[in-house]
Motif scaffolding. Sequence first.
Motif, mmCIF file in Angstrom:
data_model
loop_
_atom_site.group_PDB
_atom_site.id
_atom_site.type_symbol
_atom_site.label_atom_id
_atom_site.label_comp_id
_atom_site.label_asym_id
_atom_site.label_seq_id
_atom_site.Cartn_x
_atom_site.Cartn_y
_atom_site.Cartn_z
ATOM 1 N N GLU A 142 71.209 -15.232 38.726
ATOM 2 C CA GLU A 142 70.231 -15.689 39.955
ATOM 3 C C GLU A 142 70.432 -17.127 40.071
ATOM 4 N N ALA A 143 69.972 -17.616 41.274
ATOM 5 C CA ALA A 143 70.103 -18.864 41.643
ATOM 6 C C ALA A 143 69.250 -19.816 40.745
ATOM 7 N N PRO A 144 69.794 -20.721 40.376
ATOM 8 C CA PRO A 144 68.772 -21.613 39.720
ATOM 9 C C PRO A 144 67.496 -22.118 40.370
ATOM 10 N N HIS A 145 67.868 -22.461 41.873
ATOM 11 C CA HIS A 145 66.657 -22.999 42.462
ATOM 12 C C HIS A 145 65.483 -21.850 42.530
ATOM 13 N N LYS A 146 65.892 -20.573 42.649
ATOM 14 C CA LYS A 146 64.774 -19.495 42.614
ATOM 15 C C LYS A 146 64.181 -19.548 41.280
ATOM 16 N N VAL A 147 64.984 -19.299 40.211
ATOM 17 C CA VAL A 147 64.453 -19.378 38.860
ATOM 18 C C VAL A 147 63.334 -20.750 38.659
ATOM 19 N N LEU A 148 63.886 -22.124 39.222
ATOM 20 C CA LEU A 148 62.997 -23.085 39.016
ATOM 21 C C LEU A 148 61.388 -22.709 39.776
ATOM 22 N N LYS A 149 61.837 -22.078 40.863
ATOM 23 C CA LYS A 149 60.270 -21.924 41.667
ATOM 24 C C LYS A 149 59.404 -21.157 40.859
ATOM 25 N N GLU A 150 59.958 -20.172 40.150
ATOM 26 C CA GLU A 150 59.258 -19.420 39.376
ATOM 27 C C GLU A 150 58.760 -20.075 37.888
ATOM 28 N N LEU A 151 59.635 -21.128 37.735
ATOM 29 C CA LEU A 151 59.371 -21.904 36.407
ATOM 30 C C LEU A 151 58.067 -22.801 36.558
ATOM 31 N N LEU A 152 58.030 -23.324 37.706
ATOM 32 C CA LEU A 152 57.225 -24.312 37.796
ATOM 33 C C LEU A 152 55.623 -24.169 37.217
ATOM 34 N N PRO A 153 55.124 -22.941 37.606
ATOM 35 C CA PRO A 153 53.848 -22.649 37.204
ATOM 36 C C PRO A 153 53.891 -22.677 35.477
ATOM 37 N N LEU A 154 54.933 -22.113 34.849
ATOM 38 C CA LEU A 154 55.015 -21.898 33.455
ATOM 39 C C LEU A 154 55.011 -23.587 32.662
ATOM 40 N N TYR A 155 55.380 -24.540 33.202
ATOM 41 C CA TYR A 155 55.187 -25.912 32.940
ATOM 42 C C TYR A 155 53.786 -26.107 32.395
ATOM 43 N N VAL A 156 52.783 -25.212 32.952
ATOM 44 C CA VAL A 156 51.331 -25.456 32.436
ATOM 45 C C VAL A 156 51.019 -25.312 31.270
ATOM 46 N N PRO A 157 51.222 -23.951 30.644
ATOM 47 C CA PRO A 157 51.020 -23.662 29.346
ATOM 48 C C PRO A 157 52.034 -24.603 28.238
ATOM 49 N N LEU A 158 53.068 -24.743 28.772
ATOM 50 C CA LEU A 158 53.956 -25.628 27.705
ATOM 51 C C LEU A 158 53.547 -26.952 27.580
ATOM 52 N N LEU A 159 52.928 -27.785 28.567
ATOM 53 C CA LEU A 159 52.412 -29.066 28.823
ATOM 54 C C LEU A 159 51.039 -29.072 27.866
ATOM 55 N N ILE A 160 50.406 -28.016 28.128
ATOM 56 C CA ILE A 160 48.917 -27.964 27.344
ATOM 57 C C ILE A 160 49.383 -27.909 25.786
ATOM 58 N N ALA A 161 50.450 -27.083 25.336
ATOM 59 C CA ALA A 161 50.704 -26.734 24.253
ATOM 60 C C ALA A 161 51.121 -28.128 23.460
ATOM 61 N N LEU A 162 51.985 -28.907 24.322
ATOM 62 C CA LEU A 162 52.418 -30.274 24.078
ATOM 63 C C LEU A 162 51.455 -31.358 23.829
ATOM 64 N N MET A 163 50.300 -31.339 24.671
ATOM 65 C CA MET A 163 48.961 -32.178 24.558
ATOM 66 C C MET A 163 48.317 -31.732 23.103
ATOM 67 N N VAL A 164 48.283 -30.482 23.111
ATOM 68 C CA VAL A 164 47.524 -29.970 21.785
ATOM 69 C C VAL A 164 48.315 -30.580 20.531
ATOM 70 N N VAL A 165 49.506 -30.404 20.541
ATOM 71 C CA VAL A 165 50.520 -30.640 19.292
ATOM 72 C C VAL A 165 50.369 -32.380 19.169
ATOM 73 N N THR A 166 50.331 -32.889 20.233
ATOM 74 C CA THR A 166 50.242 -34.541 20.046
ATOM 75 C C THR A 166 49.305 -35.000 19.593
ATOM 76 N N TYR A 167 47.840 -34.363 19.984
ATOM 77 C CA TYR A 167 46.664 -35.165 19.747
ATOM 78 C C TYR A 167 45.966 -34.338 18.777
ATOM 79 N N VAL A 168 46.463 -33.265 18.139
ATOM 80 C CA VAL A 168 45.793 -32.785 16.937
ATOM 81 C C VAL A 168 46.855 -32.558 15.829
ATOM 82 N N PRO A 169 47.072 -33.576 15.277
ATOM 83 C CA PRO A 169 48.155 -33.929 14.109
ATOM 84 C C PRO A 169 47.999 -32.894 13.021
ATOM 85 N N GLY A 170 46.823 -32.374 12.692
ATOM 86 C CA GLY A 170 46.594 -31.468 11.618
ATOM 87 C C GLY A 170 47.495 -30.147 11.978
ATOM 88 N N LEU A 171 47.765 -29.798 13.023
ATOM 89 C CA LEU A 171 48.717 -28.550 13.394
ATOM 90 C C LEU A 171 50.081 -28.727 12.892
#
Length: 424
Positions: free
Chosen positions: A387-416
């Motif tokens: 598949e063309a990378p730009h088409k994959v990236l278009k569908e991938l952009l919304p999926l950064y949301v859960p990944l960044l949420i997980a990143l913030m949780v891991v960063t600021y909740v060191p107990g995890l």
Amino acid sequence: MLAIVLVMFLVLLLAGFPIIVSMGIPALLYVIVEGLPISTMAYSAFQALNSFPLVASPLFVLMGCLINEFGETTRLFNFCRVLMRNAKGYTAKVNIIVSLLFAGMSGAAVADIGGLGQVEIKAMEEEGFSRDYACAVTAATSMVGPIFPPSIPLLIFAVLAQQSPLHCLMSGAIPAFAIVVCLYIFISFQCRTKLKGYHDEHPAAEKESLWAVTKEAAHILFLIPAIIVAMLGGFCSPSEAGAAAVIYILIVEAIKGKFSFSILKNAIVGTYKTVSNIFIIIAVASFFTKVLTLEHFPEMVTSAFLGMADSPFLILLLINLLVLLVGMFMETISALTILTPILLPVAAAIGVAPVHLGVILVLNLTIGMLTPPFGVGLYTVATVGKEAPHKVLKELLPLYVPLLIALMVVTYVPGLTMWLPSLL
């Protein structure tokens, strides 16, 4: 001299030279100008590679290659498909679960995409998802690989930061589950709009009974918790666990009558290609970072961070932004070898444990793997899914949301991150 080294490094990197050239030439120039013996570079490389914990890396990579070559990834995927076959949008959810399971065998994102990508994308297409969305989900779920034990990047971090390899490996377990939960919830909502042409007819592979596919995959399902329990219980070190896992796979495949020397050869060659790249980068980067240390660059970075913000919350946010940006332009291991000695003093200054910093670095760099212009994860899944990378990236952009949420949780909740290492 520091400015010249950094400028030359950035120019070579942006000009498209290999990372070992981009680091090696400035380091060599520094040695010549400062009148240091050339043998200093060789000794630095030897010191970096003369580490017993590094033995675990090729063993875990070999384990993942053997599992791929013997076709165990397909059995693992079929087990999950049958387990969840009656849920609408099940193939996208299976993609997440299988990535977590395979992460326990490969420890790398690209290995996940290469080993399971075609199977996962095809299954999602069969259920009614578009190919570009299937590729995007496959790329996003592969981010679990570098975090969940046995994680190759976390092993490398343990060596670079002189931390316990076992503590670093175990620190990624709960954050990996946090990523899975965030992705599972987000993708479950997306399935309502992304799933088109849904039908209840299941492929032949899914019509088998759960008991039948469980028997087929039982030996490989046993391997994942066995590795973790063995390391957690103190029965073996990560290197010994990797060696035991390789021997276990070879014995099981021999008993099943599927062992062949050609498969073993392919797995060894695949391991050699992967590990040689990692070790060359570590060897060259070791002296490059030593040059930065001699010029007191880590102290300058620490002062700069503390000067920009006096709150640990803001400093961690700045670290995340910096590492995400670096991950967009550099391969994970290369970035890790450079950033670890630079950011360790910053973390110490604000009271962040080195093990916690390791998970933050690896998670940021892994997300960077999905982001252009470097984006090795993005381009790998586009190649695998045709598949063309730009088409994959278009569908991938919304999926950064859960990944960044997980990143913030891991960063600021060191107990995890710190809970499992605290039990060791």
